[in-house]
Design a protein around this motif. Sequence first.
Motif, short mmCIF file in Angstrom:
data_model
loop_
_atom_site.label_atom_id
_atom_site.label_comp_id
_atom_site.label_asym_id
_atom_site.label_seq_id
_atom_site.Cartn_x
_atom_site.Cartn_y
_atom_site.Cartn_z
N ILE A 1 13.06 36.00 -11.43
CA ILE A 1 12.47 37.33 -11.53
C ILE A 1 11.06 37.25 -12.10
N ARG A 2 10.90 36.46 -13.14
CA ARG A 2 9.56 36.34 -13.72
C ARG A 2 8.56 35.79 -12.71
N ALA A 3 9.00 34.76 -11.99
CA ALA A 3 8.09 34.15 -11.02
C ALA A 3 7.71 35.15 -9.93
N LEU A 4 8.68 35.92 -9.46
CA LEU A 4 8.40 36.85 -8.35
C LEU A 4 7.66 38.09 -8.82
N GLN A 5 7.75 38.43 -10.09
CA GLN A 5 6.91 39.52 -10.59
C GLN A 5 5.45 39.10 -10.59
N ARG A 6 5.21 37.83 -10.89
CA ARG A 6 3.84 37.34 -10.92
C ARG A 6 3.31 37.08 -9.52
N GLU A 7 4.14 36.50 -8.68
CA GLU A 7 3.74 36.12 -7.32
C GLU A 7 4.82 36.53 -6.36
N GLY A 8 4.70 37.74 -5.88
CA GLY A 8 5.77 38.32 -5.07
C GLY A 8 5.93 37.70 -3.70
N ARG A 9 4.94 36.94 -3.25
CA ARG A 9 5.07 36.33 -1.92
C ARG A 9 5.26 34.82 -2.00
N LEU A 10 5.62 34.35 -3.16
CA LEU A 10 5.95 32.94 -3.30
C LEU A 10 6.97 32.54 -2.22
N SER A 11 6.72 31.42 -1.57
CA SER A 11 7.71 30.96 -0.59
C SER A 11 8.95 30.50 -1.34
N ASN A 12 10.08 30.56 -0.64
CA ASN A 12 11.32 30.18 -1.31
C ASN A 12 11.29 28.72 -1.75
N GLN A 13 10.60 27.90 -1.01
CA GLN A 13 10.51 26.49 -1.39
C GLN A 13 9.76 26.31 -2.71
N HIS A 14 8.61 26.92 -2.81
CA HIS A 14 7.87 26.82 -4.07
C HIS A 14 8.65 27.44 -5.21
N LEU A 15 9.23 28.60 -4.93
CA LEU A 15 10.02 29.26 -5.97
C LEU A 15 11.13 28.34 -6.45
N SER A 16 11.80 27.72 -5.49
CA SER A 16 12.96 26.90 -5.87
C SER A 16 12.55 25.73 -6.75
N GLN A 17 11.43 25.10 -6.44
CA GLN A 17 11.05 23.99 -7.32
C GLN A 17 10.52 24.48 -8.67
#
Lengths: 153, 153
Positions: free
Chosen positions: B12-28
Amino acid sequence: MTKLDETDRKIIRALQREGRLSNQHLSQRVNLSPSPCLRRVRNLERAGVIDGYAAIVDQEAYGLPVTVFLQVRLDRHSQDTVTAFETAVAGIDEIMECYLMAGDRDYLLRVVVASLADYEEFIRRRIHKIPGIASLDSSFAFGVVKRSQVLPG
Amino acid sequence: MTKLDETDRKIIRALQREGRLSNQHLSQRVNLSPSPCLRRVRNLERAGVIDGYAAIVDQEAYGLPVTVFLQVRLDRHSQDTVTAFETAVAGIDEIMECYLMAGDRDYLLRVVVASLADYEEFIRRRIHKIPGIASLDSSFAFGVVKRSQVLPG
DNA sequence: ACAATATTGGTAGAATCTGCCAATCATAAT
DNA sequence: ATTATGATTGGCAGATTCTACCAATATTGT
């Protein structure tokens, strides 16, 4: 950045509503092929019109049901006092928004916390530590009637 | 939805900052492989914890430099009056946020317009048309000191 | 009308997402 | 300790999407 035309506005409106729209869907929604659509989006991002993307999170579901509007008055408006206050604000996570207001040169802050007890903590530990504050006035929100991400126009 | 664990919060924190993060980047970024990461995101979306995604747009660059906080008091608090007001608010694009406040049972609205002239128009054409309003108080913002998309915690 | 500039649409290769399956981990009961 | 149960994880293949180019079209100013 030059002026925004109607296609730019359509793109912006669509992405305010659905920030993760794929470029293909976006392009057909604004009657463009994917290439120029993507280029427009990138231009809007580079120009800073689109400042980023964010997941919209339900405060209550996330465990932060309490919203408080806090009005702050500084005792002096010297550069030092103002800078100290604004720097402090930037570093306090519970402060989601802070506006410099006309009128009595106040600040209006939107503060988000988990409970009333946490709000007291927040005032004691974060706000009272900031020098130069003349007065504080807290207004509690019972609930959110509306919250939009889409600018008018 | 069960409780949120630390991985959910990281997502949630990551996607609040960068809502279009790819799932791959998010996952790592959250120390997970893409599959379970995507599943967690979808669960958070289905549970309504993540309520959507939005492009964050620069108000000034978009041509809407004026922010006004408008406090509204209703003359009665009958169900009819309240419903009429809240329905009207929902339909007015210039109103970006509306909170029901404790205290004098006020509403606090954040209004966005292009100019002072437009604000007068807005009050005349939109707000004065709503029945049951006892008083209005407008506070103008000189500027935004802070605006965050990331909830604390 | 003409040239200069900006914008568009198409395409191929790289990256990404999605929906499955088996493997792993945690928990609790016997 | 062992086993069973359920939840969570990691990997994979086909479908989708993104990206960086190109030529074609439209727009603008003179």
